[in-house]
Write a protein that holds these residues in place. Structure first.
Motif, mmCIF file in Angstrom:
data_model
loop_
_atom_site.group_PDB
_atom_site.id
_atom_site.type_symbol
_atom_site.label_atom_id
_atom_site.label_comp_id
_atom_site.label_asym_id
_atom_site.label_seq_id
_atom_site.Cartn_x
_atom_site.Cartn_y
_atom_site.Cartn_z
ATOM 1 N N THR A 85 -2.064 -9.760 0.082
ATOM 2 C CA THR A 85 -3.511 -9.926 -0.067
ATOM 3 C C THR A 85 -4.001 -11.022 0.870
ATOM 4 O O THR A 85 -3.211 -11.764 1.467
ATOM 5 C CB THR A 85 -3.898 -10.318 -1.505
ATOM 6 N N GLU A 86 -5.306 -11.162 0.955
ATOM 7 C CA GLU A 86 -5.871 -12.185 1.826
ATOM 8 C C GLU A 86 -5.595 -13.592 1.316
ATOM 9 O O GLU A 86 -5.720 -14.572 2.041
ATOM 10 C CB GLU A 86 -7.381 -11.985 1.977
ATOM 11 N N PHE A 87 -5.201 -13.725 0.039
ATOM 12 C CA PHE A 87 -4.944 -15.045 -0.533
ATOM 13 C C PHE A 87 -3.518 -15.518 -0.273
ATOM 14 O O PHE A 87 -3.153 -16.633 -0.637
ATOM 15 C CB PHE A 87 -5.213 -15.014 -2.044
ATOM 16 N N LYS A 88 -2.674 -14.660 0.322
ATOM 17 C CA LYS A 88 -1.280 -14.992 0.600
ATOM 18 C C LYS A 88 -0.573 -15.465 -0.674
ATOM 19 O O LYS A 88 0.269 -16.358 -0.641
ATOM 20 C CB LYS A 88 -1.186 -16.090 1.676
ATOM 21 N N ASP A 89 -0.907 -14.857 -1.813
ATOM 22 C CA ASP A 89 -0.348 -15.246 -3.106
ATOM 23 C C ASP A 89 0.876 -14.385 -3.403
ATOM 24 O O ASP A 89 0.759 -13.177 -3.614
ATOM 25 C CB ASP A 89 -1.410 -15.065 -4.194
ATOM 26 N N ASN A 90 2.048 -15.006 -3.452
ATOM 27 C CA ASN A 90 3.263 -14.227 -3.682
ATOM 28 C C ASN A 90 3.487 -13.898 -5.164
ATOM 29 O O ASN A 90 4.555 -13.420 -5.546
ATOM 30 C CB ASN A 90 4.496 -14.951 -3.113
ATOM 31 N N GLN A 91 2.490 -14.134 -5.989
ATOM 32 C CA GLN A 91 2.581 -13.800 -7.411
ATOM 33 C C GLN A 91 1.838 -12.523 -7.758
ATOM 34 O O GLN A 91 1.715 -12.174 -8.932
ATOM 35 C CB GLN A 91 2.029 -14.955 -8.263
ATOM 36 N N ASN A 92 1.336 -11.821 -6.779
ATOM 37 C CA ASN A 92 0.565 -10.607 -7.042
ATOM 38 C C ASN A 92 1.475 -9.402 -7.275
ATOM 39 O O ASN A 92 1.541 -8.471 -6.480
ATOM 40 C CB ASN A 92 -0.414 -10.333 -5.890
ATOM 41 N N TYR A 93 2.221 -9.468 -8.374
ATOM 42 C CA TYR A 93 2.982 -8.319 -8.820
ATOM 43 C C TYR A 93 2.895 -8.247 -10.335
ATOM 44 O O TYR A 93 2.525 -9.212 -11.011
ATOM 45 C CB TYR A 93 4.433 -8.357 -8.328
ATOM 46 N N LEU A 94 3.218 -7.093 -10.879
ATOM 47 C CA LEU A 94 2.997 -6.832 -12.297
ATOM 48 C C LEU A 94 4.220 -7.208 -13.119
ATOM 49 O O LEU A 94 5.322 -7.373 -12.607
ATOM 50 C CB LEU A 94 2.651 -5.350 -12.498
ATOM 51 N N ARG A 95 4.011 -7.322 -14.425
ATOM 52 C CA ARG A 95 5.112 -7.688 -15.319
ATOM 53 C C ARG A 95 6.140 -6.563 -15.411
ATOM 54 O O ARG A 95 5.830 -5.397 -15.161
ATOM 55 C CB ARG A 95 4.557 -8.047 -16.695
ATOM 56 N N SER A 96 7.349 -6.942 -15.801
ATOM 57 C CA SER A 96 8.463 -5.993 -15.798
ATOM 58 C C SER A 96 8.322 -4.911 -16.859
ATOM 59 O O SER A 96 9.049 -3.915 -16.830
ATOM 60 C CB SER A 96 9.784 -6.738 -16.004
ATOM 61 N N ASN A 97 7.384 -5.075 -17.811
ATOM 62 C CA ASN A 97 7.200 -4.043 -18.838
ATOM 63 C C ASN A 97 6.316 -2.891 -18.360
ATOM 64 O O ASN A 97 6.155 -1.894 -19.071
ATOM 65 C CB ASN A 97 6.608 -4.649 -20.118
ATOM 66 N N VAL A 98 5.761 -2.995 -17.169
ATOM 67 C CA VAL A 98 4.911 -1.931 -16.624
ATOM 68 C C VAL A 98 5.791 -0.803 -16.081
ATOM 69 O O VAL A 98 6.645 -1.024 -15.225
ATOM 70 C CB VAL A 98 3.991 -2.456 -15.519
ATOM 71 N N THR A 99 5.578 0.392 -16.590
ATOM 72 C CA THR A 99 6.367 1.558 -16.182
ATOM 73 C C THR A 99 5.568 2.446 -15.225
ATOM 74 O O THR A 99 4.346 2.284 -15.078
ATOM 75 C CB THR A 99 6.773 2.384 -17.406
ATOM 76 N N LEU A 100 6.248 3.384 -14.613
ATOM 77 C CA LEU A 100 5.557 4.377 -13.783
ATOM 78 C C LEU A 100 4.763 5.321 -14.676
ATOM 79 O O LEU A 100 5.110 5.549 -15.842
ATOM 80 C CB LEU A 100 6.558 5.176 -12.955
ATOM 81 N N SER A 101 3.705 5.895 -14.128
ATOM 82 C CA SER A 101 2.843 6.794 -14.885
ATOM 83 C C SER A 101 3.536 8.135 -15.110
ATOM 84 O O SER A 101 4.549 8.435 -14.468
ATOM 85 C CB SER A 101 1.533 7.024 -14.132
ATOM 86 N N PRO A 102 2.982 8.977 -15.997
ATOM 87 C CA PRO A 102 3.535 10.331 -16.158
ATOM 88 C C PRO A 102 3.539 11.113 -14.850
ATOM 89 O O PRO A 102 4.354 12.021 -14.660
ATOM 90 C CB PRO A 102 2.600 10.972 -17.191
ATOM 91 N N ASP A 103 2.635 10.769 -13.942
ATOM 92 C CA ASP A 103 2.563 11.429 -12.643
ATOM 93 C C ASP A 103 3.677 10.947 -11.717
ATOM 94 O O ASP A 103 4.032 11.626 -10.768
ATOM 95 C CB ASP A 103 1.187 11.163 -12.014
ATOM 96 N N GLY A 104 4.198 9.740 -11.996
ATOM 97 C CA GLY A 104 5.285 9.185 -11.186
ATOM 98 C C GLY A 104 4.811 8.667 -9.848
ATOM 99 O O GLY A 104 3.656 8.809 -9.467
ATOM 100 N N GLY A 105 5.716 8.029 -9.113
ATOM 101 C CA GLY A 105 5.405 7.597 -7.756
ATOM 102 C C GLY A 105 4.459 6.419 -7.670
ATOM 103 O O GLY A 105 4.361 5.599 -8.579
ATOM 104 N N ASN A 106 3.741 6.334 -6.558
ATOM 105 C CA ASN A 106 2.854 5.215 -6.280
ATOM 106 C C ASN A 106 1.615 5.252 -7.174
ATOM 107 O O ASN A 106 1.209 6.312 -7.645
ATOM 108 C CB ASN A 106 2.429 5.244 -4.809
ATOM 109 N N PHE A 107 0.996 4.077 -7.352
ATOM 110 C CA PHE A 107 -0.231 4.014 -8.134
ATOM 111 C C PHE A 107 -1.055 2.811 -7.671
ATOM 112 O O PHE A 107 -0.579 2.001 -6.856
ATOM 113 C CB PHE A 107 0.055 3.928 -9.638
#
Length: 249
Positions: A85-107
């Motif tokens: 991101t433009e903020f150069k923040d290396n914390q911009n990722y989601l928690r480990s409990n977030v799963t892939l959607s029923p559609d799978g793949g990227n989101f």
């Protein structure tokens, strides 16, 4: 006379069957699999002057336009790799409990905190063509409420879904600190007022500063088809009419 009438009834039945047949998908890249990104990335063109070397002011997701803090995650990397991101923040990722959607793949992940984004949350949009005025279309998608790794606190989240000038909202999801709602499947029905309409998903969350995050995947727009109950009712009506004609004959 009877044969002509029955032929007409069979034609009507055929029309009903044709309406119930599979219809064309109108969304481009509704699964968010196609993009120019090789890493997790923000896709949004921000107003004002970006930071030096800012890599975030791009629109790299095929078919979609992002605004605000809209993040793109490659499958399986959402809890391990931050989005550039433009903020150069290396914390911009989601928690480990977030799963892939029923559609799978990227989101995509949409920040619902509008406090630094002109008063509104992040959104993604696409112009849908090939519509017929007055015809109903079903917009279906998978969505969820989530949080970033470096944030804590209870949040609420919902999506504002707009199709042309028509607006519908998902239910408000209360997401506890460090929580994940799980993926929810939603479908809204809209009536086209033009041959093309802009479809948009806006993240609406509280409170400011955390931020509340809405995930989105599996977007589909198809012409609405009659409900099974309606088709069954049509069949009963046709049988009744045929019986009346035979008795009169």
């Amino acid at each position: 006379m009877v044969r002509l009438f029955l032929a007409g009834m069979m034609t009507l039945a055929g029309v009903g069957a044709a309406q119930a047949a599979p219809v064309t998908e109108l969304v481009t890249n509704g699964s968010f699999e196609a993009s120019s990104y090789t890493v997790n990335h923000e896709f949004s063109t921000r107003a004002g002057t970006p930071t030096v070397g800012n890599p975030a002011t791009t629109q790299g997701v095929t078919g979609w336009t992002g605004t605000g803090f809209a993040l793109y995650f490659l499958a399986g990397t959402q809890a391990t790799t931050p989005a550039i991101t433009e903020f150069k923040d290396n914390q911009n990722y989601l928690r480990s409990n977030v799963t892939l959607s029923p559609d799978g793949g990227n989101f995509v992940a949409l920040d619902g905190d509008g406090s630094f984004q002109g008063g509104t949350g992040a959104s993604v949009s696409q112009t849908i063509g090939g519509l017929t005025v007055g015809i109903q279309y079903d917009v279906s998608f998978d969505w969820a409420a989530a949080q970033l790794q470096n944030k804590t606190g209870d949040t609420t989240e919902q999506l504002k879904v707009q199709f042309g000038s028509s607006i519908q909202y998902t239910s408000v999801v209360k997401n506890p600190s460090a929580g994940f709602s799980g993926w929810l499947q939603q479908q809204f029905r809209f009536t086209a007022t033009s041959a093309s309409e802009v479809l948009s998903f806006l993240s609406v969350g509280t409170p400011t500063g955390l931020p509340p995050i809405a995930l989105l995947d599996g977007v589909s727009v198809k012409q609405a088809v009659p409900e099974p109950a309606s088709l069954a009712l049509l069949g009963v009506g046709l049988l009744g009419l045929c019986g009346m004609v035979r008795r009169r004959a």
